[in-house]
Motif scaffolding. Structure first.
Motif, PDB file in Angstrom:
ATOM      1  N   LEU B  97      53.887  30.851 -17.273  1.00  0.00           N
ATOM      2  CA  LEU B  97      54.348  30.964 -18.657  1.00  0.00           C
ATOM      3  C   LEU B  97      55.173  32.236 -18.831  1.00  0.00           C
ATOM      4  O   LEU B  97      55.896  32.386 -19.807  1.00  0.00           O
ATOM      5  N   GLY B  98      55.027  33.165 -17.881  1.00  0.00           N
ATOM      6  CA  GLY B  98      55.767  34.420 -17.974  1.00  0.00           C
ATOM      7  C   GLY B  98      55.266  35.317 -19.092  1.00  0.00           C
ATOM      8  O   GLY B  98      56.016  36.090 -19.693  1.00  0.00           O
ATOM      9  N   LEU B  99      53.974  35.206 -19.372  1.00  0.00           N
ATOM     10  CA  LEU B  99      53.391  36.006 -20.452  1.00  0.00           C
ATOM     11  C   LEU B  99      52.331  36.983 -19.949  1.00  0.00           C
ATOM     12  O   LEU B  99      51.807  37.787 -20.714  1.00  0.00           O
ATOM     13  N   GLY B 100      52.014  36.904 -18.663  1.00  0.00           N
ATOM     14  CA  GLY B 100      50.927  37.716 -18.121  1.00  0.00           C
ATOM     15  C   GLY B 100      51.177  39.203 -18.253  1.00  0.00           C
ATOM     16  O   GLY B 100      50.352  39.940 -18.787  1.00  0.00           O
ATOM     17  N   LEU B 101      52.329  39.641 -17.786  1.00  0.00           N
ATOM     18  CA  LEU B 101      52.645  41.067 -17.768  1.00  0.00           C
ATOM     19  C   LEU B 101      52.923  41.582 -19.186  1.00  0.00           C
ATOM     20  O   LEU B 101      52.321  42.548 -19.645  1.00  0.00           O
ATOM     21  N   SER B 102      53.816  40.890 -19.884  1.00  0.00           N
ATOM     22  CA  SER B 102      54.176  41.346 -21.234  1.00  0.00           C
ATOM     23  C   SER B 102      52.991  41.210 -22.180  1.00  0.00           C
ATOM     24  O   SER B 102      52.752  42.076 -23.028  1.00  0.00           O
ATOM     25  N   GLY B 103      52.215  40.130 -22.015  1.00  0.00           N
ATOM     26  CA  GLY B 103      51.043  39.919 -22.872  1.00  0.00           C
ATOM     27  C   GLY B 103      49.977  40.974 -22.618  1.00  0.00           C
ATOM     28  O   GLY B 103      49.377  41.496 -23.563  1.00  0.00           O
ATOM     29  N   SER B 104      49.771  41.329 -21.348  1.00  0.00           N
ATOM     30  CA  SER B 104      48.769  42.347 -21.017  1.00  0.00           C
ATOM     31  C   SER B 104      49.116  43.674 -21.679  1.00  0.00           C
ATOM     32  O   SER B 104      48.245  44.391 -22.144  1.00  0.00           O
ATOM     33  N   ARG B 105      50.403  43.985 -21.694  1.00  0.00           N
ATOM     34  CA  ARG B 105      50.838  45.241 -22.309  1.00  0.00           C
ATOM     35  C   ARG B 105      50.381  45.289 -23.772  1.00  0.00           C
ATOM     36  O   ARG B 105      49.966  46.324 -24.276  1.00  0.00           O
ATOM     37  N   ARG B 106      50.450  44.143 -24.463  1.00  0.00           N
ATOM     38  CA  ARG B 106      50.028  44.103 -25.866  1.00  0.00           C
ATOM     39  C   ARG B 106      48.513  44.107 -26.029  1.00  0.00           C
ATOM     40  O   ARG B 106      47.997  44.484 -27.076  1.00  0.00           O
ATOM     41  N   LEU B 107      47.804  43.658 -24.984  1.00  0.00           N
ATOM     42  CA  LEU B 107      46.349  43.553 -25.093  1.00  0.00           C
ATOM     43  C   LEU B 107      45.626  44.893 -24.924  1.00  0.00           C
ATOM     44  O   LEU B 107      44.460  45.019 -25.262  1.00  0.00           O
ATOM     45  N   VAL B 108      46.348  45.893 -24.365  1.00  0.00           N
ATOM     46  CA  VAL B 108      45.688  47.171 -24.086  1.00  0.00           C
ATOM     47  C   VAL B 108      46.334  48.295 -24.897  1.00  0.00           C
ATOM     48  O   VAL B 108      47.333  48.083 -25.585  1.00  0.00           O
ATOM     49  N   ASP B 109      45.753  49.518 -24.823  1.00  0.00           N
ATOM     50  CA  ASP B 109      46.295  50.642 -25.584  1.00  0.00           C
ATOM     51  C   ASP B 109      47.365  51.391 -24.808  1.00  0.00           C
ATOM     52  O   ASP B 109      48.312  51.913 -25.387  1.00  0.00           O
ATOM     53  N   GLU B 110      47.188  51.511 -23.495  1.00  0.00           N
ATOM     54  CA  GLU B 110      48.184  52.193 -22.670  1.00  0.00           C
ATOM     55  C   GLU B 110      48.529  51.315 -21.486  1.00  0.00           C
ATOM     56  O   GLU B 110      47.650  50.684 -20.910  1.00  0.00           O
ATOM     57  N   PHE B 111      49.812  51.312 -21.149  1.00  0.00           N
ATOM     58  CA  PHE B 111      50.258  50.428 -20.081  1.00  0.00           C
ATOM     59  C   PHE B 111      51.384  51.096 -19.298  1.00  0.00           C
ATOM     60  O   PHE B 111      52.362  51.531 -19.885  1.00  0.00           O
ATOM     61  N   THR B 112      51.212  51.262 -18.011  1.00  0.00           N
ATOM     62  CA  THR B 112      52.339  51.748 -17.204  1.00  0.00           C
ATOM     63  C   THR B 112      52.544  50.822 -16.015  1.00  0.00           C
ATOM     64  O   THR B 112      51.594  50.363 -15.397  1.00  0.00           O
ATOM     65  N   LEU B 113      53.808  50.565 -15.753  1.00  0.00           N
ATOM     66  CA  LEU B 113      54.170  49.692 -14.639  1.00  0.00           C
ATOM     67  C   LEU B 113      55.074  50.483 -13.702  1.00  0.00           C
ATOM     68  O   LEU B 113      56.131  50.961 -14.106  1.00  0.00           O
ATOM     69  N   ASP B 114      54.598  50.695 -12.477  1.00  0.00           N
ATOM     70  CA  ASP B 114      55.398  51.385 -11.464  1.00  0.00           C
ATOM     71  C   ASP B 114      55.649  50.412 -10.338  1.00  0.00           C
ATOM     72  O   ASP B 114      54.708  49.806  -9.842  1.00  0.00           O
ATOM     73  N   SER B 115      56.912  50.303  -9.954  1.00  0.00           N
ATOM     74  CA  SER B 115      57.164  49.405  -8.836  1.00  0.00           C
ATOM     75  C   SER B 115      58.319  49.900  -8.000  1.00  0.00           C
ATOM     76  O   SER B 115      59.316  50.389  -8.520  1.00  0.00           O
ATOM     77  N   ASP B 116      58.132  49.816  -6.715  1.00  0.00           N
ATOM     78  CA  ASP B 116      59.140  50.205  -5.746  1.00  0.00           C
ATOM     79  C   ASP B 116      59.527  48.935  -5.020  1.00  0.00           C
ATOM     80  O   ASP B 116      58.732  48.430  -4.241  1.00  0.00           O
ATOM     81  N   PRO B 117      60.737  48.410  -5.277  1.00  0.00           N
ATOM     82  CA  PRO B 117      61.083  47.156  -4.601  1.00  0.00           C
ATOM     83  C   PRO B 117      60.911  47.295  -3.089  1.00  0.00           C
ATOM     84  O   PRO B 117      61.373  48.261  -2.492  1.00  0.00           O
ATOM     85  N   GLY B 118      60.210  46.376  -2.501  1.00  0.00           N
ATOM     86  CA  GLY B 118      59.971  46.409  -1.067  1.00  0.00           C
ATOM     87  C   GLY B 118      58.728  47.196  -0.680  1.00  0.00           C
ATOM     88  O   GLY B 118      58.277  47.129   0.459  1.00  0.00           O
TER      89      GLY B 118
END
Ligand code: ATP
Ligand code: MG
Lengths: 287, 130
Positions: B97-118
């Motif tokens: 549905l493509g709602l997991g990541l964006s939805g989780s951000r709304r479900l919590v108080d603080e959200f950080t996403l760090d990603s290094d391609p590869g």
């Protein structure tokens, strides 16, 4: 096996053949002792006699071992099902050594003793084989139970003519949801029902995966001409669904299973009325 | 602090159960419990599905009078090249549905996403008591 080895092996096997009854009696006695009445003597006697005969046959023909392994696998399977430990199961085989040794002792010959060593090695292999067969049997039992549980935990019930319901309880993983979906759709076909209620009162959390499965089920039911109602969405679940951003679109949702049933009844034209209590008082005729 | 590895669907269920137990211990409201458990479920499944597995770390944190539950999901998967796109409602590289990541951000108080391609992805979320 050297020539000498195989001749001494033949010697001990002949001895065993000659004393079959006595040997089986002792074997049953020794192997049943630690099981203390958890098995029926006559059953064990038959099992062990067949095993012994297969063992004695196996050295005669090249493929005789297959027969023996088949019997051992059967034994392991029954014992696993009856709740015996793998150790207890293997012990049934290992105790043959003790029973045979009594024969060896009574004979006293050196050749028989040599044959006993060779036989011992074979018995060890057979004992280990029951271990493996036992493990395989256990795994099969566990897999079957898991499957049964999947089936059991997702009953589809008929609420009314043309209305079926599936109350979901517990965690919905992909495997379970798949089972639910298939069963619900099949029940719709089998009963010719037009309404299906999916009750999620017992589901602790609805995430995107669960939601997607629910949506797919509803769509599939629609394609079959049926209407789905989702009931039992508790406040905390409603909050979460909305925050996640999941849209149930035009799917009918109801707070409780009762509301969903009332809705489906109304839609299918059944009227539910409270029967008014009418009190009829009959005055006794004056005499 | 509790460290769990995520390598199968069963592990996702275990993460969910542990997070719920911690949330109850912490005294989060029923709504907040359900929200943080659902976020954990989404992030754990992303770790499994999109990165082929990884780790979850559950920790109770303190900020003045408030206590909170911090969850860290880390993996050595392919990473995310476009973070904004991944955080867009309805965008999925698979059939989700493509709602997991964006939805989780709304479900919590603080959200950080760090990603290094590869190299991998680390998602850290915190839910505070009220
Ligand atoms: N740990 C990760 N490693 C690599 N890519 C990821 C990771 N987590 C998310 N992504 C990428 O971000 C996209 C959006 O994630 P999101 O959870 O929102 O949707 P989804 O998992 O595809 O579907 P669903 O709504 O069922 O969760 C994914 O499709 C995937 O491409
Ligand atoms: Mg996801």
């Amino acid at each position: 096996m050297t020539v000498q080895e195989s001749s001494s092996r033949r010697r001990i096997e002949d001895l065993m053949r000659e004393n079959e009854d006595r040997l089986v009696d002792r074997w049953v006695e020794i192997s049943n002792a630690p099981l203390r009445g958890r098995v029926v003597d006559s059953d064990v006697r038959r099992e062990l006699r067949d095993l012994l005969r297969a063992l004695l046959r196996s050295s005669e023909s090249p493929d005789g071992g297959a027969d023996l392994r088949g019997l051992l696998a059967d034994l392991s399977r029954t014992r696993a099902r009856q709740g015996f430990t793998p150790g207890e199961t293997a012990l049934a085989v290992f105790t043959l050594k003790e029973a045979v040794y009594e024969l060896v002792e009574a004979d006293g010959g050196e050749e028989v003793l040599h044959g006993y060593i060779s036989l011992s090695r074979t018995i060890d292999e057979l004992g280990l084989y029951t271990f493996e067969a036992y493990t395989a049997a256990r795994e099969k039992i566990i897999a079957d139970q898991t499957e049964q549980l999947l089936e059991l935990s997702t009953p589809v019930v008929k609420l009314w003519d043309g209305i079926v319901a599936v109350p979901l309880v517990g965690t919905l993983d992909s495997a379970r949801t798949q089972v639910v979906m298939e069963k619900l759709l099949q029940t719709l076909v089998d009963t010719g029902s037009e309404y299906a209620v999916i009750d999620i009162t017992g589901v602790p959390a609805v995430d995107t995966q669960v939601a997607q499965h629910l949506l797919k089920t509803v769509m599939a039911a629609r394609l079959m001409g049926a209407h789905c109602i989702i009931s039992g969405i508790r406040p905390q679940i409603a909050h979460t669904i909305v925050t996640l951003g999941i849209e149930f679109g035009d799917i009918v949702t109801k707070a409780t299973l009762a509301d969903a049933l009332a809705f489906a009844l109304r839609q299918s034209g059944v009227e539910v009325v409270n029967r008014r209590r009418t009190r009829v008082s009959v005055r006794a005729e004056e005499a | 602090m509790e460290q769990l590895s995520i390598t199968s669907n069963d592990d996702v269920v275990i993460v969910r159960q542990k997070v719920r137990a911690h949330a109850i211990d912490l005294g989060l409201s029923l709504v907040d419990q359900t929200k943080v458990v659902t976020a954990a479920s989404e992030l754990a499944r992303n770790t499994l599905v999109h990165a082929g597995g990884g780790q979850a770390c559950i920790e109770v944190v303190q900020n003045g009078m408030r206590r909170g539950l911090r969850l860290v999901f880390s993996d050595n998967g392919p990473g995310i090249s476009d973070l904004d796109l991944a955080l867009t409602d309805g965008w999925s590289s698979g059939g989700g549905l493509g709602l997991g990541l964006s939805g989780s951000r709304r479900l919590v108080d603080e959200f950080t996403l760090d990603s290094d391609p590869g190299r991998g992805t680390v998602v850290t979320v915190t839910k505070w008591t009220r």
